[in-house]
Write a protein that holds these residues in place. Structure first.
Motif, PDB file in Angstrom:
ATOM      1  N   ALA A  49       0.823  -1.277   0.012  1.00 44.21           N
ATOM      2  CA  ALA A  49       0.014  -0.110   0.065  1.00 44.21           C
ATOM      3  C   ALA A  49       1.194   1.337  -0.081  1.00 44.21           C
ATOM      4  N   SER A  50       2.225   1.209   0.819  1.00 40.55           N
ATOM      5  CA  SER A  50       2.902   2.400   0.684  1.00 40.55           C
ATOM      6  C   SER A  50       3.434   2.776  -0.633  1.00 40.55           C
ATOM      7  N   ASN A  56       6.811  12.646  -2.688  1.00 40.36           N
ATOM      8  CA  ASN A  56       7.170  13.762  -1.828  1.00 40.36           C
ATOM      9  C   ASN A  56       6.867  13.567  -0.547  1.00 40.36           C
ATOM     10  N   GLN A  57       6.295  12.208  -0.246  1.00 35.07           N
ATOM     11  CA  GLN A  57       5.885  11.748   1.126  1.00 35.07           C
ATOM     12  C   GLN A  57       6.412  10.419   1.624  1.00 35.07           C
ATOM     13  N   PRO A  58       7.571  10.781   2.309  1.00 31.80           N
ATOM     14  CA  PRO A  58       8.417   9.649   2.499  1.00 31.80           C
ATOM     15  C   PRO A  58       7.994   8.559   3.574  1.00 31.80           C
ATOM     16  N   ASP A  59       6.737   9.243   4.294  1.00 27.10           N
ATOM     17  CA  ASP A  59       6.316   8.312   5.286  1.00 27.10           C
ATOM     18  C   ASP A  59       4.860   7.838   4.769  1.00 27.10           C
ATOM     19  N   THR A  60       4.565   6.561   5.155  1.00 25.04           N
ATOM     20  CA  THR A  60       3.389   6.076   5.000  1.00 25.04           C
ATOM     21  C   THR A  60       2.350   6.084   5.943  1.00 25.04           C
ATOM     22  N   SER A  61       1.100   5.651   5.837  1.00 27.08           N
ATOM     23  CA  SER A  61       0.238   5.842   7.207  1.00 27.08           C
ATOM     24  C   SER A  61      -1.093   4.874   6.950  1.00 27.08           C
ATOM     25  N   GLY A  62      -1.830   4.877   7.898  1.00 25.99           N
ATOM     26  CA  GLY A  62      -2.908   3.881   7.890  1.00 25.99           C
ATOM     27  C   GLY A  62      -4.000   4.367   6.610  1.00 25.99           C
ATOM     28  N   GLU A  63      -3.951   5.495   6.363  1.00 32.23           N
ATOM     29  CA  GLU A  63      -4.963   6.055   5.291  1.00 32.23           C
ATOM     30  C   GLU A  63      -4.451   5.085   3.816  1.00 32.23           C
ATOM     31  N   PHE A  64      -3.323   4.927   3.373  1.00 35.48           N
ATOM     32  CA  PHE A  64      -2.737   4.168   2.252  1.00 35.48           C
ATOM     33  C   PHE A  64      -3.195   2.897   2.499  1.00 35.48           C
ATOM     34  N   PHE A  65      -2.896   2.298   3.820  1.00 36.42           N
ATOM     35  CA  PHE A  65      -3.521   0.940   3.910  1.00 36.42           C
ATOM     36  C   PHE A  65      -4.813   0.829   3.618  1.00 36.42           C
ATOM     37  N   LYS A  66      -5.739   1.529   4.192  1.00 39.17           N
ATOM     38  CA  LYS A  66      -7.084   1.515   4.145  1.00 39.17           C
ATOM     39  C   LYS A  66      -7.599   1.537   2.671  1.00 39.17           C
ATOM     40  N   GLU A  67      -6.906   2.576   1.870  1.00 43.50           N
ATOM     41  CA  GLU A  67      -7.211   3.003   0.621  1.00 43.50           C
ATOM     42  C   GLU A  67      -6.891   1.583  -0.352  1.00 43.50           C
ATOM     43  N   TRP A  68      -5.797   1.032  -0.069  1.00 41.15           N
ATOM     44  CA  TRP A  68      -5.244   0.135  -0.883  1.00 41.15           C
ATOM     45  C   TRP A  68      -6.231  -1.219  -0.820  1.00 41.15           C
ATOM     46  N   VAL A  69      -6.629  -1.600   0.656  1.00 39.35           N
ATOM     47  CA  VAL A  69      -7.658  -2.365   1.155  1.00 39.35           C
ATOM     48  C   VAL A  69      -8.998  -2.436   0.571  1.00 39.35           C
TER      49      VAL A  69
END
Length: 192
Positions: A49-50, A56-69
């Motif tokens: 998901a990351s 330009n966003q070096p860090d991932t977050s729960g939002e990327f996890f949830k959007e991918w799922v």
């Protein structure tokens, strides 16, 4: 095999990393204990998901996890939980090795209880009905269906990478920093 200090092409790293993650999740599922399966599954979703985050966003977050799922794992999976519930399950499993999470303790998501029944059985529905009748905030998920949903999600994501140049560009950008098996092998077995 890449010589020590020479980076592999990003596309090679991306393809190999995706394959290694799927292979690892599959292999861990085949073990009698499913603990490694859940840990590797949730970590793999995090990693994959990351790859969708902006350059330009070096860090991932729960939002990327949830959007991918939501985009790749849940459609037509029949696993019966939400992306937010899988995020809560991921947090509980990876942080405390429990099915509980801050989200479930606050009543924002149902806890996921994992089971496995014979193919074609209605054990998930029967157990879910019992939990619902008791008023428990629980969703029952067949862990084999979770495995199949993950494999299908990676297939869908790979398809999207092939047809969406902007997504591929983002994924390749982030793949340049991924650690993958050949990098580890080369670093631990230098050639002279």
């Amino acid at each position: 095999m890449q010589p020590l200090g020479q980076a592999a092409p990003a596309k090679q790293v991306l393809v190999k990393s995706l394959a290694d993650l799927v292979d690892g999740v599959n292999a861990s599922y085949d073990r009698p204990s499913k603990l490694a399966f859940f840990l590797l599954l949730f970590a793999s979703v995090d990693v994959i998901a990351s790859l969708r985050r902006p350059k330009n966003q070096p860090d991932t977050s729960g939002e990327f996890f949830k959007e991918w799922v939501e985009a790749y794992m849940l459609p037509n999976s029949g696993i019966g939980c939400t992306a937010e519930e899988l995020w809560g399950a991921r947090c509980g499993m990876l942080h405390t090795l429990t099915v509980g999470s801050k989200l479930s303790r606050k009543g924002k998501v149902r806890q996921i209880y994992y089971i496995s029944g014979p193919d074609g059985s209605n054990v998930v529905q029967v157990m879910q009905a019992e939990f619902d009748k008791a008023g428990d905030k629980v969703v029952v998920v067949d862990h084999h269906h979770l495995l199949l949903a993950f494999i299908e999600a990676v297939r869908r994501f790979t398809f999207d990478l092939q047809r969406d140049p902007a997504l591929m560009d983002q994924a390749l950008f982030h793949a340049e920093t991924l650690v993958f098996s050949e990098t580890l092998w080369t670093a631990s077995h230098p050639t002279t």
